[in-house]
Scaffold this motif. Structure first.
Motif, PDB file in Angstrom:
ATOM      1  N   TYR A  33       0.598  -1.106   0.176  1.00 11.78           N
ATOM      2  CA  TYR A  33      -0.317  -0.130   0.248  1.00 11.78           C
ATOM      3  C   TYR A  33       1.268   0.934  -0.136  1.00 11.78           C
ATOM      4  N   THR A  34       1.263   1.285   0.823  1.00 11.77           N
ATOM      5  CA  THR A  34       2.927   2.503   0.719  1.00 11.77           C
ATOM      6  C   THR A  34       3.407   2.919  -0.502  1.00 11.77           C
ATOM      7  N   LEU A  35       4.046   2.005  -1.289  1.00 15.68           N
ATOM      8  CA  LEU A  35       4.334   1.685  -2.578  1.00 15.68           C
ATOM      9  C   LEU A  35       3.033   1.871  -4.151  1.00 15.68           C
ATOM     10  N   ALA A  36       2.447   1.597  -3.186  1.00 15.56           N
ATOM     11  CA  ALA A  36       1.472   2.016  -4.557  1.00 15.56           C
ATOM     12  C   ALA A  36       1.023   3.425  -4.458  1.00 15.56           C
ATOM     13  N   LEU A  37       0.942   4.261  -2.966  1.00 18.56           N
ATOM     14  CA  LEU A  37       1.018   5.157  -2.690  1.00 18.56           C
ATOM     15  C   LEU A  37       2.119   6.121  -3.495  1.00 18.56           C
ATOM     16  N   LEU A  38       2.904   6.047  -2.750  1.00 14.37           N
ATOM     17  CA  LEU A  38       4.242   6.622  -3.367  1.00 14.37           C
ATOM     18  C   LEU A  38       4.500   7.058  -4.894  1.00 14.37           C
ATOM     19  N   LEU A  58      -6.846  -6.749  -5.845  1.00 10.20           N
ATOM     20  CA  LEU A  58      -6.993  -5.762  -5.581  1.00 10.20           C
ATOM     21  C   LEU A  58      -6.240  -4.605  -5.303  1.00 10.20           C
ATOM     22  N   LEU A  59      -5.188  -5.459  -4.869  1.00 10.66           N
ATOM     23  CA  LEU A  59      -3.898  -4.487  -4.393  1.00 10.66           C
ATOM     24  C   LEU A  59      -2.783  -4.492  -5.409  1.00 10.66           C
ATOM     25  N   PHE A  60      -2.223  -5.635  -5.461  1.00 13.21           N
ATOM     26  CA  PHE A  60      -1.025  -6.042  -6.712  1.00 13.21           C
ATOM     27  C   PHE A  60      -1.083  -4.708  -8.207  1.00 13.21           C
ATOM     28  N   PRO A  61      -1.323  -4.638  -8.178  1.00 13.98           N
ATOM     29  CA  PRO A  61      -1.776  -3.822  -9.892  1.00 13.98           C
ATOM     30  C   PRO A  61      -1.450  -1.975  -9.556  1.00 13.98           C
ATOM     31  N   ARG A  62      -2.312  -2.141  -8.800  1.00 12.23           N
ATOM     32  CA  ARG A  62      -1.520  -0.857  -7.991  1.00 12.23           C
ATOM     33  C   ARG A  62      -0.432   0.055  -7.524  1.00 12.23           C
ATOM     34  N   MET A  63       0.261  -1.541  -6.814  1.00 14.26           N
ATOM     35  CA  MET A  63       2.052  -1.101  -6.670  1.00 14.26           C
ATOM     36  C   MET A  63       2.022  -1.460  -7.782  1.00 14.26           C
ATOM     37  N   VAL A  64       2.222  -1.981  -8.896  1.00 21.23           N
ATOM     38  CA  VAL A  64       3.385  -2.472  -9.924  1.00 21.23           C
ATOM     39  C   VAL A  64       3.028  -1.746 -11.372  1.00 21.23           C
ATOM     40  N   ASN A  65       1.660  -0.967 -11.152  1.00 17.38           N
ATOM     41  CA  ASN A  65       1.550  -0.411 -12.234  1.00 17.38           C
ATOM     42  C   ASN A  65       2.495   1.048 -12.243  1.00 17.38           C
ATOM     43  N   PRO A  66       2.539   2.072 -11.073  1.00 21.18           N
ATOM     44  CA  PRO A  66       3.608   2.915 -11.084  1.00 21.18           C
ATOM     45  C   PRO A  66       4.901   2.887 -11.633  1.00 21.18           C
ATOM     46  N   LEU A  75      -1.966   7.583 -19.065  1.00 16.77           N
ATOM     47  CA  LEU A  75      -1.517   7.374 -17.197  1.00 16.77           C
ATOM     48  C   LEU A  75      -2.080   8.202 -15.724  1.00 16.77           C
ATOM     49  N   ALA A  76      -2.123   9.300 -15.874  1.00 15.75           N
ATOM     50  CA  ALA A  76      -2.819   9.984 -15.036  1.00 15.75           C
ATOM     51  C   ALA A  76      -3.767   9.277 -14.769  1.00 15.75           C
ATOM     52  N   MET A  77      -5.048   9.159 -15.893  1.00 13.67           N
ATOM     53  CA  MET A  77      -6.560   8.793 -14.376  1.00 13.67           C
ATOM     54  C   MET A  77      -6.147   7.409 -13.832  1.00 13.67           C
ATOM     55  N   LEU A  78      -5.466   6.681 -14.572  1.00 15.10           N
ATOM     56  CA  LEU A  78      -5.001   5.105 -14.160  1.00 15.10           C
ATOM     57  C   LEU A  78      -4.427   5.371 -12.553  1.00 15.10           C
ATOM     58  N   ALA A  79      -4.024   6.430 -12.162  1.00 12.55           N
ATOM     59  CA  ALA A  79      -2.545   6.621 -11.065  1.00 12.55           C
ATOM     60  C   ALA A  79      -3.871   6.979 -10.502  1.00 12.55           C
ATOM     61  N   ALA A  80      -4.842   8.424 -10.457  1.00 15.31           N
ATOM     62  CA  ALA A  80      -6.105   8.607 -10.024  1.00 15.31           C
ATOM     63  C   ALA A  80      -6.640   7.367  -9.395  1.00 15.31           C
ATOM     64  N   ILE A  81      -7.165   6.507  -9.967  1.00  8.55           N
ATOM     65  CA  ILE A  81      -7.671   5.391 -10.139  1.00  8.55           C
ATOM     66  C   ILE A  81      -7.413   4.696  -9.026  1.00  8.55           C
ATOM     67  N   ASP A  82      -6.060   4.687  -9.467  1.00  9.09           N
ATOM     68  CA  ASP A  82      -5.945   3.268  -8.345  1.00  9.09           C
ATOM     69  C   ASP A  82      -4.874   3.710  -6.973  1.00  9.09           C
ATOM     70  N   LEU A  83      -5.183   5.204  -6.580  1.00  5.33           N
ATOM     71  CA  LEU A  83      -5.672   5.959  -5.387  1.00  5.33           C
ATOM     72  C   LEU A  83      -6.438   4.989  -4.961  1.00  5.33           C
ATOM     73  N   VAL A  84      -7.721   6.029  -5.611  1.00  3.51           N
ATOM     74  CA  VAL A  84      -8.819   5.758  -5.246  1.00  3.51           C
ATOM     75  C   VAL A  84      -8.992   3.796  -4.229  1.00  3.51           C
TER      76      VAL A  84
END
Length: 314
Positions: A37-42, A283-291, A65-74
Protein backbone atom coordinates in the motif's frame (compact mmCIF):
# COMPACT_ATOMS: atom_id res chain seq x y z
CA UNK A 1 -49.10 -10.06 4.34
CA UNK A 2 -48.22 -7.94 7.37
CA UNK A 3 -46.26 -4.74 7.16
CA UNK A 4 -43.46 -6.20 9.30
CA UNK A 5 -42.90 -8.93 6.73
CA UNK A 6 -42.38 -6.53 3.84
CA UNK A 7 -40.45 -3.83 5.67
CA UNK A 8 -36.72 -4.02 4.96
CA UNK A 9 -34.47 -3.90 8.02
CA UNK A 10 -30.72 -3.70 8.09
CA UNK A 11 -28.17 -3.56 10.91
CA UNK A 12 -26.74 -0.20 11.92
CA UNK A 13 -23.30 -1.65 11.24
CA UNK A 14 -21.57 -4.75 9.90
CA UNK A 15 -18.66 -6.57 11.49
CA UNK A 16 -15.78 -7.42 9.15
CA UNK A 17 -14.03 -10.62 10.21
CA UNK A 18 -10.82 -9.98 8.30
CA UNK A 19 -9.43 -13.25 6.97
CA UNK A 20 -11.47 -16.10 8.52
CA UNK A 21 -9.29 -18.81 10.02
CA UNK A 22 -6.18 -16.62 10.05
CA UNK A 23 -7.16 -14.09 12.71
CA UNK A 24 -4.12 -15.05 14.82
CA UNK A 25 -1.85 -14.12 11.89
CA UNK A 26 -3.42 -10.76 11.09
CA UNK A 27 -0.42 -8.77 12.38
CA UNK A 28 2.02 -10.72 10.19
CA UNK A 29 -0.28 -10.70 7.17
CA UNK A 30 -0.60 -6.92 7.48
CA UNK A 31 3.14 -6.34 6.93
CA UNK A 32 3.32 -7.15 3.17
CA UNK A 33 -0.04 -5.47 2.55
CA UNK A 34 1.08 -2.31 4.36
CA UNK A 35 4.33 -2.32 2.39
CA UNK A 36 2.47 -2.77 -0.91
CA UNK A 37 0.00 0.00 0.00
CA UNK A 38 2.86 2.37 0.83
CA UNK A 39 4.53 1.63 -2.51
CA UNK A 40 1.24 2.15 -4.34
CA UNK A 41 0.66 5.51 -2.65
CA UNK A 42 4.20 6.73 -3.32
CA UNK A 43 4.18 5.48 -6.92
CA UNK A 44 0.78 6.85 -7.91
CA UNK A 45 1.33 10.21 -6.18
CA UNK A 46 4.73 10.55 -7.86
CA UNK A 47 3.26 9.77 -11.29
CA UNK A 48 0.48 12.30 -10.81
CA UNK A 49 2.93 14.97 -9.60
CA UNK A 50 5.31 14.43 -12.55
CA UNK A 51 2.56 14.43 -15.18
CA UNK A 52 0.70 17.43 -13.72
CA UNK A 53 3.84 19.54 -13.19
CA UNK A 54 5.41 18.98 -16.63
CA UNK A 55 3.50 20.57 -19.54
CA UNK A 56 5.47 18.43 -21.99
CA UNK A 57 3.73 15.36 -20.57
CA UNK A 58 0.21 16.70 -21.17
CA UNK A 59 -0.18 14.31 -24.09
CA UNK A 60 -2.85 11.60 -24.53
CA UNK A 61 -0.74 8.68 -23.27
CA UNK A 62 0.29 10.51 -20.09
CA UNK A 63 -3.19 11.92 -19.48
CA UNK A 64 -4.58 8.38 -19.58
CA UNK A 65 -1.77 7.31 -17.26
CA UNK A 66 -2.73 10.11 -14.85
CA UNK A 67 -6.32 8.83 -14.91
CA UNK A 68 -5.07 5.32 -14.15
CA UNK A 69 -2.93 6.55 -11.25
CA UNK A 70 -5.84 8.54 -9.77
CA UNK A 71 -8.15 5.52 -10.03
CA UNK A 72 -5.53 3.29 -8.42
CA UNK A 73 -5.16 5.76 -5.53
CA UNK A 74 -8.90 5.62 -4.85
CA UNK A 75 -9.06 1.83 -5.15
CA UNK A 76 -6.21 1.18 -2.72
CA UNK A 77 -7.23 3.93 -0.25
CA UNK A 78 -10.87 2.79 -0.19
CA UNK A 79 -9.90 -0.64 1.07
CA UNK A 80 -6.50 -0.71 2.79
CA UNK A 81 -6.93 1.76 5.70
CA UNK A 82 -9.95 -0.10 7.06
CA UNK A 83 -8.28 -3.45 6.44
CA UNK A 84 -5.18 -2.39 8.37
CA UNK A 85 -7.43 -1.12 11.19
CA UNK A 86 -8.92 -4.63 11.39
CA UNK A 87 -5.49 -6.27 11.37
CA UNK A 88 -3.82 -3.91 13.85
CA UNK A 89 -6.57 -2.65 16.18
CA UNK A 90 -9.34 -5.22 15.69
CA UNK A 91 -11.59 -2.38 14.57
CA UNK A 92 -14.05 -4.62 12.77
CA UNK A 93 -17.13 -2.39 12.89
CA UNK A 94 -18.21 -0.53 9.75
CA UNK A 95 -21.38 1.54 9.42
CA UNK A 96 -23.99 0.04 7.10
CA UNK A 97 -23.97 3.01 4.72
CA UNK A 98 -20.17 3.29 4.88
CA UNK A 99 -20.08 -0.36 3.83
CA UNK A 100 -22.30 0.38 0.82
CA UNK A 101 -20.12 3.36 -0.13
CA UNK A 102 -16.97 1.23 0.11
CA UNK A 103 -18.57 -1.49 -2.03
CA UNK A 104 -19.73 1.07 -4.61
CA UNK A 105 -16.30 2.70 -4.85
CA UNK A 106 -14.42 -0.59 -5.16
CA UNK A 107 -16.59 -1.95 -7.94
CA UNK A 108 -17.19 1.29 -9.84
CA UNK A 109 -13.53 2.36 -9.85
CA UNK A 110 -12.51 -1.15 -10.96
CA UNK A 111 -14.83 -0.67 -13.95
CA UNK A 112 -13.30 2.76 -14.60
CA UNK A 113 -9.82 1.24 -14.53
CA UNK A 114 -10.82 -1.33 -17.15
CA UNK A 115 -12.15 1.47 -19.36
CA UNK A 116 -8.93 3.49 -19.02
CA UNK A 117 -6.81 0.45 -19.91
CA UNK A 118 -8.99 0.03 -23.01
CA UNK A 119 -8.49 3.72 -23.85
CA UNK A 120 -4.72 3.25 -23.50
CA UNK A 121 -4.90 0.33 -25.94
CA UNK A 122 -6.71 2.63 -28.38
CA UNK A 123 -3.96 5.22 -27.85
CA UNK A 124 -1.31 2.61 -28.75
CA UNK A 125 -3.32 1.58 -31.81
CA UNK A 126 -3.59 5.14 -33.15
CA UNK A 127 0.08 5.91 -32.37
CA UNK A 128 1.32 2.87 -34.32
CA UNK A 129 -1.33 2.26 -36.99
CA UNK A 130 -2.36 5.88 -37.69
CA UNK A 131 0.67 7.96 -36.64
CA UNK A 132 -0.01 10.80 -39.07
CA UNK A 133 -3.51 11.26 -37.69
CA UNK A 134 -2.56 10.87 -34.00
CA UNK A 135 -2.95 14.52 -32.96
CA UNK A 136 -6.13 14.91 -35.01
CA UNK A 137 -7.77 11.79 -33.54
CA UNK A 138 -6.72 11.99 -29.89
CA UNK A 139 -7.67 15.56 -29.12
CA UNK A 140 -8.16 16.97 -25.62
CA UNK A 141 -11.90 17.00 -26.27
CA UNK A 142 -11.94 13.29 -27.13
CA UNK A 143 -9.82 12.41 -24.08
CA UNK A 144 -12.24 14.35 -21.86
CA UNK A 145 -15.21 12.54 -23.40
CA UNK A 146 -13.51 9.17 -22.92
CA UNK A 147 -12.90 9.97 -19.26
CA UNK A 148 -16.51 11.08 -18.77
CA UNK A 149 -17.81 7.97 -20.56
CA UNK A 150 -15.68 5.74 -18.28
CA UNK A 151 -17.15 7.43 -15.19
CA UNK A 152 -20.71 7.36 -16.56
CA UNK A 153 -20.52 3.66 -17.45
CA UNK A 154 -19.21 2.69 -14.01
CA UNK A 155 -21.70 4.82 -12.09
CA UNK A 156 -24.64 3.64 -14.22
CA UNK A 157 -23.77 -0.04 -13.77
CA UNK A 158 -23.05 0.15 -10.03
CA UNK A 159 -25.69 2.61 -8.78
CA UNK A 160 -28.52 0.01 -8.57
CA UNK A 161 -26.59 -2.24 -6.17
CA UNK A 162 -26.53 -0.05 -3.02
CA UNK A 163 -30.24 0.74 -3.42
CA UNK A 164 -31.08 -2.95 -3.83
CA UNK A 165 -29.00 -3.93 -0.80
CA UNK A 166 -30.57 -1.20 1.33
CA UNK A 167 -34.00 -2.81 1.00
CA UNK A 168 -33.04 -6.35 2.04
CA UNK A 169 -33.74 -7.85 5.44
CA UNK A 170 -30.44 -9.11 6.93
CA UNK A 171 -31.60 -12.02 9.04
CA UNK A 172 -28.31 -13.93 8.79
CA UNK A 173 -26.54 -11.54 11.11
CA UNK A 174 -24.16 -8.59 10.68
CA UNK A 175 -20.89 -10.54 10.37
CA UNK A 176 -19.20 -10.32 6.95
CA UNK A 177 -16.65 -13.09 6.38
CA UNK A 178 -14.29 -10.75 4.56
CA UNK A 179 -11.95 -7.84 5.26
CA UNK A 180 -13.86 -5.31 3.15
CA UNK A 181 -17.40 -4.84 1.86
CA UNK A 182 -17.73 -6.80 -1.34
CA UNK A 183 -21.08 -7.12 -3.08
CA UNK A 184 -21.57 -10.87 -2.85
CA UNK A 185 -20.25 -11.01 0.73
CA UNK A 186 -23.05 -8.61 1.74
CA UNK A 187 -25.69 -10.38 -0.36
CA UNK A 188 -24.97 -13.66 1.45
CA UNK A 189 -26.26 -12.11 4.69
CA UNK A 190 -29.58 -11.04 3.15
CA UNK A 191 -32.81 -12.97 3.28
CA UNK A 192 -35.39 -13.05 0.55
CA UNK A 193 -34.97 -13.32 -3.19
CA UNK A 194 -31.40 -12.31 -4.04
CA UNK A 195 -31.32 -13.93 -7.48
CA UNK A 196 -31.33 -10.60 -9.30
CA UNK A 197 -28.28 -9.42 -7.32
CA UNK A 198 -26.46 -12.66 -8.04
CA UNK A 199 -27.22 -12.60 -11.77
CA UNK A 200 -26.63 -8.85 -12.12
CA UNK A 201 -23.27 -8.98 -10.33
CA UNK A 202 -21.99 -11.83 -12.51
CA UNK A 203 -23.40 -10.29 -15.69
CA UNK A 204 -21.72 -6.92 -15.08
CA UNK A 205 -18.37 -8.57 -14.26
CA UNK A 206 -18.49 -10.74 -17.38
CA UNK A 207 -19.70 -7.85 -19.56
CA UNK A 208 -16.85 -5.57 -18.46
CA UNK A 209 -14.04 -8.13 -18.53
CA UNK A 210 -15.06 -9.86 -21.76
CA UNK A 211 -16.01 -6.73 -23.70
CA UNK A 212 -13.01 -4.62 -22.68
CA UNK A 213 -10.52 -7.45 -23.09
CA UNK A 214 -11.97 -8.28 -26.50
CA UNK A 215 -11.38 -4.73 -27.74
CA UNK A 216 -7.89 -4.67 -26.17
CA UNK A 217 -7.01 -7.91 -27.97
CA UNK A 218 -8.41 -6.57 -31.26
CA UNK A 219 -6.30 -3.42 -30.85
CA UNK A 220 -3.16 -5.48 -30.40
CA UNK A 221 -3.98 -7.69 -33.38
CA UNK A 222 -4.05 -4.56 -35.57
CA UNK A 223 -0.92 -3.23 -33.84
CA UNK A 224 0.92 -6.52 -34.46
CA UNK A 225 -0.07 -6.49 -38.14
CA UNK A 226 1.18 -2.90 -38.53
CA UNK A 227 4.46 -3.58 -36.70
CA UNK A 228 5.26 -6.69 -38.76
CA UNK A 229 4.91 -4.61 -41.93
CA UNK A 230 7.66 -2.22 -40.84
CA UNK A 231 10.84 -2.55 -42.85
CA UNK A 232 13.58 -2.42 -40.21
CA UNK A 233 14.04 -4.31 -36.96
CA UNK A 234 14.85 -1.05 -35.20
CA UNK A 235 11.47 0.41 -36.23
CA UNK A 236 9.68 -2.74 -35.06
CA UNK A 237 11.52 -2.66 -31.74
CA UNK A 238 10.66 1.02 -31.22
CA UNK A 239 7.00 0.40 -32.08
CA UNK A 240 6.76 -2.53 -29.68
CA UNK A 241 8.56 -0.45 -27.04
CA UNK A 242 5.69 2.05 -26.97
CA UNK A 243 3.31 -0.76 -25.98
CA UNK A 244 5.44 -2.59 -23.39
CA UNK A 245 4.26 -0.52 -20.41
CA UNK A 246 0.60 -0.89 -21.37
CA UNK A 247 0.97 -4.66 -21.90
CA UNK A 248 2.56 -4.88 -18.44
CA UNK A 249 -0.37 -2.96 -16.92
CA UNK A 250 -2.87 -5.24 -18.71
CA UNK A 251 -1.10 -8.36 -17.42
CA UNK A 252 -0.77 -7.00 -13.86
CA UNK A 253 -4.49 -6.17 -13.79
CA UNK A 254 -6.12 -9.13 -15.50
CA UNK A 255 -3.79 -12.01 -14.55
CA UNK A 256 -4.69 -11.79 -10.83
CA UNK A 257 -8.38 -11.63 -11.83
CA UNK A 258 -8.12 -14.92 -13.74
CA UNK A 259 -6.10 -16.59 -10.96
CA UNK A 260 -8.56 -15.33 -8.35
CA UNK A 261 -11.56 -16.66 -10.30
CA UNK A 262 -9.93 -20.08 -10.76
CA UNK A 263 -8.83 -20.39 -7.12
CA UNK A 264 -12.21 -19.11 -5.93
CA UNK A 265 -13.81 -22.11 -7.61
CA UNK A 266 -11.08 -24.68 -6.80
CA UNK A 267 -9.92 -23.81 -3.29
CA UNK A 268 -12.76 -22.01 -1.58
CA UNK A 269 -14.35 -25.11 -0.05
CA UNK A 270 -11.06 -26.75 0.95
CA UNK A 271 -9.29 -23.59 2.17
CA UNK A 272 -11.89 -20.86 2.76
CA UNK A 273 -9.39 -18.04 3.35
CA UNK A 274 -7.53 -18.52 0.05
CA UNK A 275 -10.08 -16.67 -2.09
CA UNK A 276 -10.02 -13.70 0.33
CA UNK A 277 -6.23 -13.47 0.20
CA UNK A 278 -6.39 -13.64 -3.59
CA UNK A 279 -9.10 -10.97 -3.69
CA UNK A 280 -6.86 -8.64 -1.66
CA UNK A 281 -3.92 -9.50 -3.89
CA UNK A 282 -5.99 -8.83 -7.02
CA UNK A 283 -7.03 -5.38 -5.78
CA UNK A 284 -3.61 -4.34 -4.43
CA UNK A 285 -1.01 -5.89 -6.75
CA UNK A 286 -1.78 -3.80 -9.89
CA UNK A 287 -1.85 -0.61 -7.79
CA UNK A 288 1.68 -1.35 -6.57
CA UNK A 289 3.11 -2.59 -9.87
CA UNK A 290 1.69 -0.12 -12.41
CA UNK A 291 3.72 2.91 -11.25
CA UNK A 292 6.89 0.78 -11.28
CA UNK A 293 6.15 -0.49 -14.80
CA UNK A 294 5.57 3.00 -16.19
CA UNK A 295 8.38 4.54 -14.19
CA UNK A 296 10.93 2.02 -15.50
CA UNK A 297 9.71 1.55 -19.08
CA UNK A 298 8.62 5.10 -20.02
CA UNK A 299 11.67 7.22 -20.80
CA UNK A 300 10.01 10.62 -20.32
CA UNK A 301 8.72 9.71 -16.85
CA UNK A 302 12.00 8.06 -15.91
CA UNK A 303 13.95 11.17 -16.94
CA UNK A 304 11.60 13.45 -15.00
CA UNK A 305 11.89 11.22 -11.93
CA UNK A 306 15.69 11.24 -12.10
CA UNK A 307 15.78 15.01 -12.51
CA UNK A 308 13.45 15.35 -9.52
CA UNK A 309 15.86 13.41 -7.31
CA UNK A 310 18.85 15.28 -8.68
CA UNK A 311 17.24 18.62 -7.75
CA UNK A 312 16.69 17.33 -4.23
CA UNK A 313 20.35 16.28 -3.96
CA UNK A 314 21.47 19.73 -5.01
Amino acid sequence: MSVSNITATHPAAFLLVGIPGLEHLHIWISIPFCFAYTLALLGDCTLLFIICSDAALHEPMYLFLAMLAAIDLVLSSTKLPKMLAIFWFRDRKINFYACLVQMFCLHSFSIMESAVLLAMAFDCYVAICKPLHYTMVLTRDLITRIGMAAVARAVTLMTPLPFLLRHFHYCRGPVIAHCYCEHMAVVRLACGDTRFNNIYGIAVAMFIVVLDLLFVILSYIFILQAVLQLASKEARYKAFGTCVSHIGAILSTYTPVVISLIMHRVARTAVPHVHILLAIFYLLFPRMVNPIIYGVKTKQIRDQLLSLFQRKDV
